[in-house]
Design an enzyme around this catalytic site. Sequence first.
Site, PDB file in Angstrom:
ATOM      1  N   THR A  22      88.716   1.395  15.189  1.00  0.00           N
ATOM      2  CA  THR A  22      87.333   1.852  15.233  1.00  0.00           C
ATOM      3  C   THR A  22      87.238   3.056  14.330  1.00  0.00           C
ATOM      4  O   THR A  22      88.097   3.264  13.498  1.00  0.00           O
ATOM      5  CB  THR A  22      86.922   2.189  16.666  1.00  0.00           C
ATOM      6  OG1 THR A  22      85.554   2.596  16.645  1.00  0.00           O
ATOM      7  CG2 THR A  22      87.756   3.283  17.257  1.00  0.00           C
ATOM      8  N   ASN A  30      71.435   8.246   6.477  1.00  0.00           N
ATOM      9  CA  ASN A  30      72.402   7.915   5.444  1.00  0.00           C
ATOM     10  C   ASN A  30      71.882   8.181   4.026  1.00  0.00           C
ATOM     11  O   ASN A  30      72.690   8.385   3.113  1.00  0.00           O
ATOM     12  CB  ASN A  30      72.853   6.468   5.606  1.00  0.00           C
ATOM     13  CG  ASN A  30      73.778   6.319   6.795  1.00  0.00           C
ATOM     14  OD1 ASN A  30      74.940   6.679   6.720  1.00  0.00           O
ATOM     15  ND2 ASN A  30      73.252   5.840   7.905  1.00  0.00           N
TER      16      ASN A  30
END
EC number: 2.3.1.35
Length: 407
Positions: free
Chosen positions: A191, A402
């Site tokens: 992860t 982002n």
Amino acid sequence: MDRTSPTSITRPIGFRAAGSTCGIKPSGKPDLALIVSDTPCTAAGVFTTNKVKGAPVLVSQKHVRNGKARAIVCNSGTSNVATGEQGLRDAEAMCQTTAAALGLRYPSEVLVASTGVIGHRLPMDKVLPGIEQLAPTLAQGKKADNAAADAILTTDLVRKTALRTVTLGGKTITLGGICKGSGMIAPNMATMLAFITTDVAIDSKPLKLALRAATSETFNRLSVDSDKSTSDSVMVLANGQAKNRAITGPGRVFDRFVETLTDLCRDLSEQLIWDGEGVTRIMRVRVSGAASVKDADRVGRSVVDSPLVKTALHGADPNWGRIAMAAGKSDAKLKKDTLSIRIAGMSIYEHGQPTKLGLKPPAKLAKAMAAKEVQIEVDLGLGKASAEWLGCDLTREYIHINADYTT
């Protein structure tokens, strides 16, 4: 299986932790964490399969190869990825400084992780003194756990911790975990970052097998945005202080440990998806009737990664055709005439044909799509294999976060 305590990584016997600010982040937020066992540990790790691996990943892969470690050092704010040979030297220097500060004999007893912006070198003039100042503050308890959990965060909004206990051979075994991750999450053997401590006595080979089994059913069935990070790492330290009879291989006790470790990892992975960048809704996609688990995984990933499914989820639009499209574009064995789809338990597509609900979606289906968690079932009708995936919606806030990430 107990899961009620607010503490995490220092609850297992013989572990301490600390977190602080060393000045990597312009915000001044915590950015340096240490997790340490007072005694030697068996260790295991799984790491990103991205071909552009960060220097800390490469160093930790090398250090964990012998199945032993005592400490984990992690910084946030800068990932030390795409930094060349100097990046490798910087990651090794973090291990060397940590080992010296803890009085460890070998730097290889330290695993290292970094997370943050790609392509920037670490400010070692801040990181190394930060490690030296942090080591004497190592402690046990909720405050220490939270300090370490906070210091590994980047765009996360909340810390993520978990705890489990289980009885094995008459001994109480404890597992604690912290993790971070909010965006660039589409794991493959890992992860973003997850660190697990346990006082179980277990040999390194079965610990590695247990971690891979737990990861494959949890972190590897989770996707926020389909982007596989360059820094993904899951690391576990097991110091044997629970004094159980050591787990040396497969068997009933090993299976029970894997079940508990998987439950802890599932808890952490669900915390990750709920804190995904800009997330307002999540989808739990259950794929059944597959010819193989690999095929079930392929379909599940295809559905949760689909931008069209994700935007429909965000708009609470019961456009089930996008789910059929996403299943069909996967590389899984699939036949249109055996495919069935349900949303929130309502059958909308059965054996290649839309149902009455599918032809004219009722208000209750739109209401179900507007829930915080939407259940989607995809039955391939070709076998008995299944898999469950977690995904989320794609929002304007994700784009905002982002688009402005480095500016």
